[in-house]
Motif scaffolding. Sequence first.
Motif, short mmCIF file in Angstrom:
data_model
loop_
_atom_site.label_atom_id
_atom_site.label_comp_id
_atom_site.label_asym_id
_atom_site.label_seq_id
_atom_site.Cartn_x
_atom_site.Cartn_y
_atom_site.Cartn_z
N CYS A 1 0.85 -1.19 0.00
CA CYS A 1 0.00 0.00 0.00
C CYS A 1 0.88 1.24 0.00
CB CYS A 1 -0.89 -0.03 1.24
SG CYS A 1 -2.06 1.33 1.31
N CYS B 1 -0.44 4.27 7.28
CA CYS B 1 -1.18 4.26 8.54
C CYS B 1 -0.26 3.67 9.62
CB CYS B 1 -2.44 3.43 8.41
SG CYS B 1 -3.49 4.02 7.08
N CYS C 1 -0.73 0.02 10.54
CA CYS C 1 -0.88 -0.97 9.46
C CYS C 1 -0.05 -2.23 9.71
CB CYS C 1 -0.45 -0.34 8.13
SG CYS C 1 -0.68 -1.51 6.76
N LYS D 1 -9.41 3.89 1.71
CA LYS D 1 -9.33 5.21 2.36
C LYS D 1 -9.03 6.23 1.27
CE LYS D 1 -7.59 3.61 6.84
NZ LYS D 1 -6.64 2.50 6.87
S1 SF4 Z 1 -4.01 0.27 6.95
FE1 SF4 Z 1 -3.46 2.09 5.74
S2 SF4 Z 1 -1.40 1.66 4.95
FE2 SF4 Z 1 -2.28 -0.30 5.60
S3 SF4 Z 1 -3.26 -1.18 3.78
FE3 SF4 Z 1 -4.83 -0.03 4.88
S4 SF4 Z 1 -4.82 2.00 3.96
FE4 SF4 Z 1 -2.89 1.00 3.39
#
Ligand code: SF4
Length: 433
Positions: free
Chosen positions: A184, A188, A191, A267
């Motif tokens: 990704c 975050c 994560c 997101k």
């Molecule tokens: S938690 Fe955030 S960084 Fe991890 S996959 Fe989901 S959107 Fe992406």
Amino acid sequence: MKDILNLAGLAQKRAQELLPKAGINKQREITRLIFEICKRDNANPENILQQQKITNFEQAKKLLLALRYPVSYNKAQPNAFYLPKLDLSALPDAKIRQTDFYPKNIFIEKEVLNSALAQRALNKFPAAKLTVLEKKTLCGSTNYSERKENLVIIKENFDFVKPCPCTKNCVCCGYNLVNLGFGCAYECQYCFLQQYQNLHAIVLPANIQDFLAKINTVKFRKGPFPHIRIGSGEFTDSLLFDDLTQYSTDIVNFFCGRDEYFEFKTKSTNIDNLLKLKPAPNIVAGWSVNPQNIIDSVEPLTRPLCARLEAAKQIAKHGFKTAFHFDPVILHQGWQENYSSVIEQIKNTVPQESIAWISMGTLRFSRELKKCIESRFKNNFILDGEFLLDFDGKMRYPQQLRKQVYQTLIPKLKAAFPNTYVYLCMEEAALQS
Ligand code: SF4
């Protein structure tokens, strides 16, 4: 950052002053407790346990645990406190850069070099260096923060569709996963990929048709929801790369007219492809939501709450379904008002009848991820909360705090969205009612 490293040094010094004869493991536990208390309270380690005469390790540890875990100290089992060695230099700091995704390197498996996805990637990123992979080879970066510099396009042969692994002893919500992508571009702080992903790159499969073909051969989990639910957002954000992958086009065309629901969890606001497609009532765009102050500090690089809700409004207007995931709920000063405000904002922006489901779950993470977060995000506040090793081996807020969250917010959700299916995600049975 320097202050945090300095704080760790001062905590270690204070532990040595308090217990000069203690062995290394005891020193480490005391150092961690002093560090965590001082980081949370913005206190000076020199002032910790100044008023008490410390005579032994057990006494010091008890006093420090009571300070560090005011809610749970008297109730938790002794082995619920996780106090590993403090090592803030274990990993490089996370790099928070708000830039468009533009990899420096593109690795493409030879078998899929002529695929539509590979050709789109080469056209979209002409300055990237191309490497054709003859076979599955290790590529990518040694630094997780640099994963965005490497795009890997593969032919997936094994990992197509599976039931959500959920977690031990949790109530299963019957979700099923299609692993379309690994990696990704967001950062975050919580994560799990930063600890879990061993290939530091954005990995995208070129053979989506093989994934869809598997749908017809798998016996899916259903759970309490009246329809089978399938989603693609476990190891990546479902829509973040959709302008490149265009997976949404194949997925919507495949699922249109079928009984299963397919959810894109995101997101992002990358919905242009979806808006060009024929609407279908079993296609769901689901947004993970948090108050804007949490998005700013914990989910850097993701889209603001109001932009996510505007995108949801457009999706609903177009004729798809929406969903919302209050996950992870993060405790902070004013959490009741802030999460209640998110509920109100959804209610005021997104048509009720479009919302297929809403889930909620409080922040949880593995013990390995805790060390990863504190090293990559040294100034994080999320780890200042009280976390105990819980029923499934993960670190969670104490049960009474989780209960308070659900007892506060679930009735508000049910009142605001009386016809929507609301459920807890990855939570134990005792907290379900
Ligand atoms: S938690 Fe955030 S960084 Fe991890 S996959 Fe989901 S959107 Fe992406």
